[in-house]
Design an enzyme around this catalytic site. Structure first.
Site, PDB file in Angstrom:
ATOM      1  N   GLU A 153       0.851  -1.201   0.000  1.00 30.37           N
ATOM      2  CA  GLU A 153       0.000   0.000   0.000  1.00 30.37           C
ATOM      3  C   GLU A 153       0.890   1.256   0.000  1.00 30.37           C
ATOM      4  O   GLU A 153       1.910   1.294   0.684  1.00 30.37           O
ATOM      5  CB  GLU A 153      -0.839  -0.005   1.288  1.00 30.37           C
ATOM      6  CG  GLU A 153      -1.717   1.223   1.497  1.00 30.37           C
ATOM      7  CD  GLU A 153      -2.306   1.305   2.917  1.00 30.37           C
ATOM      8  OE1 GLU A 153      -1.627   0.879   3.882  1.00 30.37           O
ATOM      9  OE2 GLU A 153      -3.443   1.790   3.043  1.00 30.37           O
ATOM     10  N   GLU A 208      -6.107   9.118   7.340  1.00 27.37           N
ATOM     11  CA  GLU A 208      -6.586   8.540   6.073  1.00 27.37           C
ATOM     12  C   GLU A 208      -8.000   9.026   5.739  1.00 27.37           C
ATOM     13  O   GLU A 208      -8.327   9.243   4.589  1.00 27.37           O
ATOM     14  CB  GLU A 208      -6.586   7.012   6.145  1.00 27.37           C
ATOM     15  CG  GLU A 208      -5.283   6.373   5.771  1.00 27.37           C
ATOM     16  CD  GLU A 208      -5.461   4.913   5.442  1.00 27.37           C
ATOM     17  OE1 GLU A 208      -6.009   4.593   4.379  1.00 27.37           O
ATOM     18  OE2 GLU A 208      -5.053   4.075   6.267  1.00 27.37           O
TER      19      GLU A 208
HETATM   20  N1  CDV Z   1      -3.216   1.664   6.482  1.00 30.46           N
HETATM   21  C1  CDV Z   1      -4.152   1.053   7.222  1.00 30.46           C
HETATM   22  O1  CDV Z   1      -5.241   0.796   6.758  1.00 30.46           O
HETATM   23  N2  CDV Z   1      -3.812   0.777   8.523  1.00 30.46           N
HETATM   24  C2  CDV Z   1      -4.727   0.201   9.459  1.00 30.46           C
HETATM   25  C3  CDV Z   1      -4.446   0.666  10.855  1.00 30.46           C
HETATM   26  C4  CDV Z   1      -4.683   2.092  11.043  1.00 30.46           C
HETATM   27  C5  CDV Z   1      -5.300  -0.086  11.869  1.00 30.46           C
HETATM   28  C6  CDV Z   1      -4.688  -1.320   9.431  1.00 30.46           C
HETATM   29  O2  CDV Z   1      -5.773  -1.920   9.426  1.00 30.46           O
HETATM   30  O3  CDV Z   1      -3.620  -1.908   9.471  1.00 30.46           O
END
Ligand code: CDV
Length: 327
Positions: free
Chosen positions: A47, A152
């Site tokens: 990502e 985000e």
């Molecule tokens: N980038 C993400 O989506 N991170 C989330 C964190 C914030 C919980 C994840 O689910 O890993």
């Protein structure tokens, strides 16, 4: 018969705030070339693989109604087209090596929409499909009590498209991004579409501010959800991290390639740039899709809709009207 795809899960270590796209693409090219030497058909990058994880900073002066003020730095983290001059070398080298790849990045559309996006590129260099993140975690407004932000929800919109699958590499491929992997619906929607390999990039801080008791469980939860999603839908899952300590934030590595049995068949051992590979037989999916998880034969969707049955949850509601609110 076997339909084998050799997959390279290309974990990345930290990307600094000052690191240029060109520097990052050089790192991706190194991993891509290693993958070619190891016979990979497909390389999976994580990502937001082109930049630092920028939602950890408040980068504008707006309020809850939207972004405002100087957004120069924020905007610098998004791609306005793909490929673009910085990423073209990756597309060119992949085509030369006849390898496909999956790449996560921040997308800014011509009409101003911001998405957390991934693309799947075939060995001929053409984009096979794209996916925009559905489950956007974190918060919308600056929260000064946190050690670092997770904005985000300020910087990305939810996908208007949802999940899909693509015929590629001799099979049926799907994509999900980071937080999506924690939700069973992610796998099930693609499972119902016949997915055989789901590609997932992630940035997962080890410090989860809303509930620090989850911190020591990050690695466990990461594999738990992907292994369950693989098994319950008879699909391969490739989970690829951007790990290590990035701008002072420690992130989970633990990149893994998971079989339709739910077993991890390859796993990263470092928290930096590392390629792990596995030969994945897509026909293995049918061992689960046509037995235990034969959806047509054994799924009971009519039993899954709450408050529609007079013998199931409805009976509960009649007995206790409050139950409706909690169902
Ligand atoms: N980038 C993400 O989506 N991170 C989330 C964190 C914030 C919980 C994840 O689910 O890993």
């Amino acid at each position: 018969m076997t339909r084998e795809v050799v997959v390279g899960a290309a974990q990345l270590g930290p990307i600094g705030r000052a690191e240029s796209r060109e520097e990052v693409v050089e790192r991706l090219l190194t991993l891509l070339r290693s993958a070619a030497e190891r016979g990979c058909d497909l390389v999976v990058f994580p990502e937001l693989a082109l930049t630092t994880f920028f939602p950890r900073w408040l980068l504008d002066e707006g309020d809850e109604s939207g972004l405002a003020g100087d957004t120069t730095e924020l905007d610098s983290y998004y791609e306005r087209e793909m490929p673009n001059p910085a990423t073209q070398p990756l597309f060119d080298e992949a085509r030369r090596l006849q390898i496909g790849f999956h790449l996560g990045y921040a997308e800014l559309t011509p009409d101003g929409h911001r998405y957390n996006t991934a693309i799947l590129v075939g060995p001929d260099g053409d984009v096979v499909g794209s996916y925009r993140k559905v489950h956007i975690p974190g918060h919308e407004r600056h929260e000064p009590w946190r050690q670092f932000q997770h904005l985000e929800r300020r910087y990305f919109e939810e996908s208007p498209d949802g999940f899909g699958v693509h015929e590629a590499f001799g099979g049926v491929f799907g994509m999900a991004i980071c937080n999506d992997r924690r939700w069973p619906e992610t796998y099930r929607v693609m499972g119902l579409l016949g997915v055989e390999m789901i590609l997932i990039g992630y940035n997962t801080p080890l410090n989860y501010a809303p509930d620090p008791s989850q911190n020591p469980l990050q690695a466990f939860h990461n594999h738990l959800v992907m292994q369950a999603g693989a098994y319950q839908n008879g699909t391969w899952v490739v989970g690829v991290a951007k790990g290590g300590v990035e701008e002072g934030v420690e992130s989970l590595a633990q990149t893994a390639i998971i079989a339709p049995s739910g077993q991890i068949v390859a796993q990263a051992t470092t928290i930096g740039d590392e390629l792990v590979t596995a030969t994945c037989d897509l026909d293995m999916c049918d061992r689960y899709k046509k037995t235990l998880f034969d959806f047509d034969r054994y799924r009971r969707p009519e039993m899954y809709t709450l408050l529609t049955s007079t013998t199931g949850p409805q009976a509960l509601v009649e007995a206790d009207p409050d139950a409706a609110e909690h169902a």
